[in-house]
Design an enzyme around this catalytic site. Structure first.
Site, PDB file in Angstrom:
ATOM      1  N   ARG A   1     -14.068  -6.841   2.171  1.00 49.80           N
ATOM      2  CA  ARG A   1     -12.647  -6.679   1.879  1.00 49.80           C
ATOM      3  C   ARG A   1     -11.895  -7.949   2.291  1.00 49.80           C
ATOM      4  O   ARG A   1     -10.996  -8.417   1.581  1.00 49.80           O
ATOM      5  CB  ARG A   1     -12.082  -5.473   2.636  1.00 49.80           C
ATOM      6  CG  ARG A   1     -12.470  -4.123   2.078  1.00 49.80           C
ATOM      7  CD  ARG A   1     -11.771  -3.821   0.767  1.00 49.80           C
ATOM      8  NE  ARG A   1     -10.330  -3.817   0.890  1.00 49.80           N
ATOM      9  CZ  ARG A   1      -9.603  -2.794   1.328  1.00 49.80           C
ATOM     10  NH1 ARG A   1     -10.203  -1.659   1.687  1.00 49.80           N
ATOM     11  NH2 ARG A   1      -8.286  -2.873   1.386  1.00 49.80           N
TER      12      ARG A   1
ATOM     13  N   CYS B   1     -16.245   3.490   0.838  1.00 49.59           N
ATOM     14  CA  CYS B   1     -15.186   2.542   1.215  1.00 49.59           C
ATOM     15  C   CYS B   1     -14.673   2.750   2.631  1.00 49.59           C
ATOM     16  O   CYS B   1     -13.977   1.876   3.158  1.00 49.59           O
ATOM     17  CB  CYS B   1     -14.037   2.593   0.212  1.00 49.59           C
ATOM     18  SG  CYS B   1     -13.109   4.134   0.211  1.00 49.59           S
TER      19      CYS B   1
ATOM     20  N   HIS C   1      -7.253   1.613  -6.587  1.00 47.15           N
ATOM     21  CA  HIS C   1      -7.536   0.832  -5.368  1.00 47.15           C
ATOM     22  C   HIS C   1      -8.345  -0.412  -5.754  1.00 47.15           C
ATOM     23  O   HIS C   1      -9.528  -0.522  -5.428  1.00 47.15           O
ATOM     24  CB  HIS C   1      -8.312   1.705  -4.388  1.00 47.15           C
ATOM     25  CG  HIS C   1      -8.339   1.183  -2.989  1.00 47.15           C
ATOM     26  ND1 HIS C   1      -7.706   0.027  -2.597  1.00 47.15           N
ATOM     27  CD2 HIS C   1      -8.951   1.683  -1.864  1.00 47.15           C
ATOM     28  CE1 HIS C   1      -7.910  -0.167  -1.307  1.00 47.15           C
ATOM     29  NE2 HIS C   1      -8.663   0.817  -0.845  1.00 47.15           N
TER      30      HIS C   1
ATOM     31  N   ARG D   1       0.887  -1.166   0.000  1.00 46.93           N
ATOM     32  CA  ARG D   1       0.000   0.000   0.000  1.00 46.93           C
ATOM     33  C   ARG D   1       0.925   1.216   0.000  1.00 46.93           C
ATOM     34  O   ARG D   1       1.632   1.468   0.982  1.00 46.93           O
ATOM     35  CB  ARG D   1      -0.892  -0.023   1.240  1.00 46.93           C
ATOM     36  CG  ARG D   1      -1.862   1.162   1.361  1.00 46.93           C
ATOM     37  CD  ARG D   1      -2.671   0.996   2.642  1.00 46.93           C
ATOM     38  NE  ARG D   1      -3.488   2.151   2.943  1.00 46.93           N
ATOM     39  CZ  ARG D   1      -4.777   2.279   2.636  1.00 46.93           C
ATOM     40  NH1 ARG D   1      -5.384   1.310   1.984  1.00 46.93           N
ATOM     41  NH2 ARG D   1      -5.454   3.352   2.974  1.00 46.93           N
TER      42      ARG D   1
ATOM     43  N   GLN E   1     -10.440  -2.798  -3.142  1.00 45.08           N
ATOM     44  CA  GLN E   1     -11.696  -2.225  -2.648  1.00 45.08           C
ATOM     45  C   GLN E   1     -12.835  -2.479  -3.615  1.00 45.08           C
ATOM     46  O   GLN E   1     -13.944  -2.847  -3.212  1.00 45.08           O
ATOM     47  CB  GLN E   1     -11.525  -0.721  -2.434  1.00 45.08           C
ATOM     48  CG  GLN E   1     -12.788  -0.022  -1.974  1.00 45.08           C
ATOM     49  CD  GLN E   1     -13.243  -0.491  -0.617  1.00 45.08           C
ATOM     50  OE1 GLN E   1     -12.487  -0.404   0.349  1.00 45.08           O
ATOM     51  NE2 GLN E   1     -14.472  -0.993  -0.516  1.00 45.08           N
TER      52      GLN E   1
END
Length: 308
Positions: free
Chosen positions: A294, A266, A134, A107, A137
């Site tokens: 997730r 999110c 992303h 990340r 997600q």
């Protein structure tokens, strides 16, 4: 090697397989303690490196728990631990880590860090987030929508606010899963034209509509995200609030979507900024299902990467 770097770089058949596998694993865990191991323990004797140059709650916890549920172990490394690109090169870091671990999740800020890590690693690399995209997600978001409303193909998704990294991955997903997307927000915060073009090239209808009331008409799903990032200066925060205030998702706006439309965010959220608490806690909202998924989606992604 099965890197999971972006949704548009992964074959649609593999994406569908990941979603279906995630749903099956979630179903298999119903009624079991949250900390229980999965029956088949596919990551037994496997080590996964979790690298965080950016702070995280959901990404860190969901990946860590997912690895443990599948019988594996994690090594969590922060940006200060690694100092990627400031001492040892990213390429050398990738080569070294590949000698120790079976899988790398990163990340980070700069997309170039992710791509260089994947280029030189000899184990699969997963994009846990960059400033540009992303994908994990959005895999969870697709899974969540289909849990509640069936196949997402042919549906209308509306993104309200900033055309940021999460919006970018939604555009990638539109092309790969076959749904349409309408963006509503100020011109200064439009999504990158490259991402819009990619979705349109796959046959998805992508619309830019400045009027949020018109944008959400007939929507099956309305999505919002934070207006400011944690690293934005105060002056930038004020400018963004002024630009984005007309695009707040509130009860009046949701009423213009389909009666059974879903709302997603999110998280983390700045309640009563990009979306009101009335919407976030209301009957359209599936934000906590989205957060849970997730875990399941990322478990399926890890298994796909390792061909397990």
């Amino acid at each position: 090697m099965n890197h999971f770097l972006d949704i548009h770089l992964t074959d649609p058949k593999d994406l569908r397989s990941i979603i279906d596998h995630a749903s099956a694993m979630k179903t298999a865990r119903l009624g079991r303690p949250r900390g229980a191991l999965d029956d088949d323990q596919p990551l037994k004797d496997r080590m996964v490196a979790l690298i965080f140059e950016k702070p995280s709650t959901r990404t860190r916890v969901s990946f860590d728990v997912g690895v443990r549920q599948m019988g594996g172990q994690t090594m969590v490394l922060s940006g200060s631990d690694m100092q990627l690109g400031h001492g040892e090169t990213i390429a050398d870091t990738a080569r070294v880590l590949s000698r120790y671990v079976d899988l790398i999740m990163i990340r980070t800020f700069d997309e170039a860090v992710l791509t260089e890590m994947a280029e030189y690693a000899t184990v699969p690399v997963i994009n846990g987030l960059t400033d540009r995209t992303h994908p994990c997600q959005i895999m969870a978001d697709v899974m969540t929508f289909e849990e509640h409303r069936g196949p997402i193909k042919g549906k209308k998704v509306v993104w309200s606010g900033d055309g940021n990294n999460v919006c970018a991955s939604f555009l990638h997903a539109a092309g790969q899963f076959g749904f349409d997307l309408t963006f509503t927000g100020p011109p200064t915060l439009d999504p990158e034209p490259e991402f819009v073009d990619l979705a349109r090239a796959k046959g998805s209808t992508i619309v830019i509509e400045r009027d949020p009331d018109k944008a959400v008409a007939g929507a099956d799903l309305v999505v919002a995200d934070t207006w400011v990032s944690m690293h934005d200066a105060q002056s930038a925060r004020e400018r963004r609030h002024n630009q984005l205030r007309p695009y707040q998702v509130n009860a009046e706006l949701m009423a213009k979507a389909k009666p059974d439309a879903l709302f997603m965010h999110c998280l983390p959220a700045h309640r009563d900024e990009e979306a009101t608490s009335e919407v976030m806690d209301g009957p359209h909202s599936v934000i906590f299902d989205e957060a849970e998924n997730r875990l399941h989606a990322q478990k399926a992604i890890m298994r796909w990467c390792l061909e397990l």
